[in-house]
Scaffold this motif. Sequence first.
Motif, mmCIF file in Angstrom:
data_model
loop_
_atom_site.group_PDB
_atom_site.id
_atom_site.type_symbol
_atom_site.label_atom_id
_atom_site.label_comp_id
_atom_site.label_asym_id
_atom_site.label_seq_id
_atom_site.Cartn_x
_atom_site.Cartn_y
_atom_site.Cartn_z
ATOM 1 N N VAL A 89 0.845 -1.200 0.000
ATOM 2 C CA VAL A 89 0.000 0.000 0.000
ATOM 3 C C VAL A 89 0.879 1.248 0.000
ATOM 4 N N GLY A 90 0.710 2.092 -0.986
ATOM 5 C CA GLY A 90 1.443 3.351 -1.023
ATOM 6 C C GLY A 90 0.617 4.442 -0.372
ATOM 7 N N THR A 91 1.191 5.142 0.597
ATOM 8 C CA THR A 91 0.436 6.140 1.345
ATOM 9 C C THR A 91 1.104 7.511 1.283
ATOM 10 N N VAL A 92 0.327 8.510 0.925
ATOM 11 C CA VAL A 92 0.755 9.906 1.044
ATOM 12 C C VAL A 92 0.049 10.442 2.282
ATOM 13 N N HIS A 93 0.794 10.601 3.369
ATOM 14 C CA HIS A 93 0.213 11.027 4.631
ATOM 15 C C HIS A 93 -0.011 12.540 4.645
ATOM 16 N N GLN A 94 -0.998 12.974 5.398
ATOM 17 C CA GLN A 94 -1.271 14.410 5.498
ATOM 18 C C GLN A 94 -0.064 15.161 6.042
ATOM 19 N N HIS A 95 0.639 14.566 7.000
ATOM 20 C CA HIS A 95 1.823 15.213 7.576
ATOM 21 C C HIS A 95 3.110 14.705 6.944
ATOM 22 N N LEU A 96 2.982 13.998 5.823
ATOM 23 C CA LEU A 96 4.048 13.596 4.906
ATOM 24 C C LEU A 96 5.001 12.535 5.449
ATOM 25 N N GLU A 97 5.397 12.635 6.732
ATOM 26 C CA GLU A 97 6.290 11.657 7.347
ATOM 27 C C GLU A 97 7.615 11.530 6.591
ATOM 28 N N LEU A 98 8.194 12.670 6.294
ATOM 29 C CA LEU A 98 9.524 12.729 5.696
ATOM 30 C C LEU A 98 10.554 13.005 6.784
ATOM 31 N N VAL A 99 11.803 12.631 6.523
ATOM 32 C CA VAL A 99 12.895 12.913 7.462
ATOM 33 C C VAL A 99 13.622 14.151 6.952
ATOM 34 N N GLY A 100 13.394 15.282 7.606
ATOM 35 C CA GLY A 100 13.894 16.565 7.131
ATOM 36 C C GLY A 100 15.383 16.638 6.885
ATOM 37 N N PRO A 101 16.236 16.148 7.800
ATOM 38 C CA PRO A 101 17.677 16.272 7.584
ATOM 39 C C PRO A 101 18.216 15.423 6.435
ATOM 40 N N LEU A 102 17.473 14.403 6.022
ATOM 41 C CA LEU A 102 17.939 13.551 4.925
ATOM 42 C C LEU A 102 17.746 14.245 3.583
ATOM 43 N N ARG A 103 18.553 13.857 2.623
ATOM 44 C CA ARG A 103 18.416 14.413 1.284
ATOM 45 C C ARG A 103 17.183 13.823 0.608
ATOM 46 N N VAL A 104 16.706 14.522 -0.400
ATOM 47 C CA VAL A 104 15.485 14.120 -1.094
ATOM 48 C C VAL A 104 15.581 12.686 -1.596
ATOM 49 N N VAL A 105 16.716 12.303 -2.168
ATOM 50 C CA VAL A 105 16.876 10.958 -2.722
ATOM 51 C C VAL A 105 16.595 9.887 -1.682
ATOM 52 N N HIS A 106 17.002 10.119 -0.433
ATOM 53 C CA HIS A 106 16.809 9.111 0.608
ATOM 54 C C HIS A 106 15.333 9.014 1.008
ATOM 55 N N ASN A 107 14.655 10.152 1.057
ATOM 56 C CA ASN A 107 13.229 10.115 1.389
ATOM 57 C C ASN A 107 12.419 9.433 0.284
ATOM 58 N N VAL A 108 12.804 9.633 -0.957
ATOM 59 C CA VAL A 108 12.114 8.952 -2.051
ATOM 60 C C VAL A 108 12.387 7.451 -1.993
ATOM 61 N N ASN A 109 13.639 7.086 -1.760
ATOM 62 C CA ASN A 109 14.003 5.670 -1.691
ATOM 63 C C ASN A 109 13.330 4.945 -0.534
ATOM 64 N N ALA A 110 12.829 5.675 0.445
ATOM 65 C CA ALA A 110 12.125 5.040 1.559
ATOM 66 C C ALA A 110 10.910 4.252 1.070
ATOM 67 N N GLY A 111 10.413 4.593 -0.110
ATOM 68 C CA GLY A 111 9.297 3.853 -0.678
ATOM 69 C C GLY A 111 9.649 2.433 -1.065
ATOM 70 N N ARG A 112 10.962 2.122 -1.109
ATOM 71 C CA ARG A 112 11.377 0.784 -1.529
ATOM 72 C C ARG A 112 12.057 0.000 -0.413
ATOM 73 N N LEU A 113 12.078 0.541 0.794
ATOM 74 C CA LEU A 113 12.806 -0.126 1.873
ATOM 75 C C LEU A 113 12.259 -1.517 2.186
ATOM 76 N N ALA A 114 10.944 -1.695 2.000
ATOM 77 C CA ALA A 114 10.362 -3.005 2.295
ATOM 78 C C ALA A 114 10.877 -4.085 1.354
ATOM 79 N N ASP A 115 11.364 -3.693 0.187
ATOM 80 C CA ASP A 115 11.864 -4.660 -0.792
ATOM 81 C C ASP A 115 13.376 -4.846 -0.721
ATOM 82 N N TRP A 116 14.041 -4.039 0.099
ATOM 83 C CA TRP A 116 15.500 -4.097 0.164
ATOM 84 C C TRP A 116 15.975 -4.826 1.413
ATOM 85 N N PRO A 117 17.060 -5.584 1.317
ATOM 86 C CA PRO A 117 17.669 -6.120 2.537
ATOM 87 C C PRO A 117 18.276 -4.983 3.355
ATOM 88 N N ALA A 118 18.492 -5.226 4.636
ATOM 89 C CA ALA A 118 18.991 -4.179 5.530
ATOM 90 C C ALA A 118 20.315 -3.605 5.051
#
Length: 223
Positions: free
Chosen positions: A58-87
Amino acid sequence: MVGRGERVAVVGPSGAGKSTLIGVLTGSVTPTAGAAQVLGADPSALSGRALRRLRARVGTVHQHLELVGPLRVVHNVNAGRLADWPAWRAAWSLLRPQGLPEVLDALERVDLADRVFERTERLSGGQRQRVAVARVLVQRPELVLADEPVSALDPALAGRVLALLTELAAERGGALVTALHDPALALRHCDRVVGLVGGRLVLDAPAASLSAADLADFYGVGA
């Protein structure tokens, strides 16, 4: 019930329960009565690995976004694939971003490709909202849930972003459920409109059967 391929707009005045409904569907809010079925499972009955597996679909766009401010944009976007990646890959990506072509493609679709390495906290509210949308684009989920995904965008960009979300849901034969404050966007981009007032369902109709005047009357009732 929301069928595969449906695009459902949830509308209603502030406090109507739109965000609560999205929260129930994501499993972040436990209903006080009844139950929800999401992709064949009740989120409130799941925990741990089972809930994480459901949320990966399930892909969710939250009202409060739930982004990590100090991280660069690329890392916040890649968070969408963390469930498919090994640690190890997730950790390595923080040092050397992985899947950069896919990230750039997603950001290009929301007009942010030039901000890929910028710290997310330096972006405007509307730009951060688009980062949250890009995160869902790279995830390619079976179901898209979006809570006011275009509230900080101008009308033209809002229309483009909603079109992207509907296309994304259609790619895997899935559905889109989005809470919207703008009735015009609901009628233009969704094929079904569900209206809430005080947590109660008071409207459920095909968008094609409704007019702007109908929704104005609905908001008048809910005011």
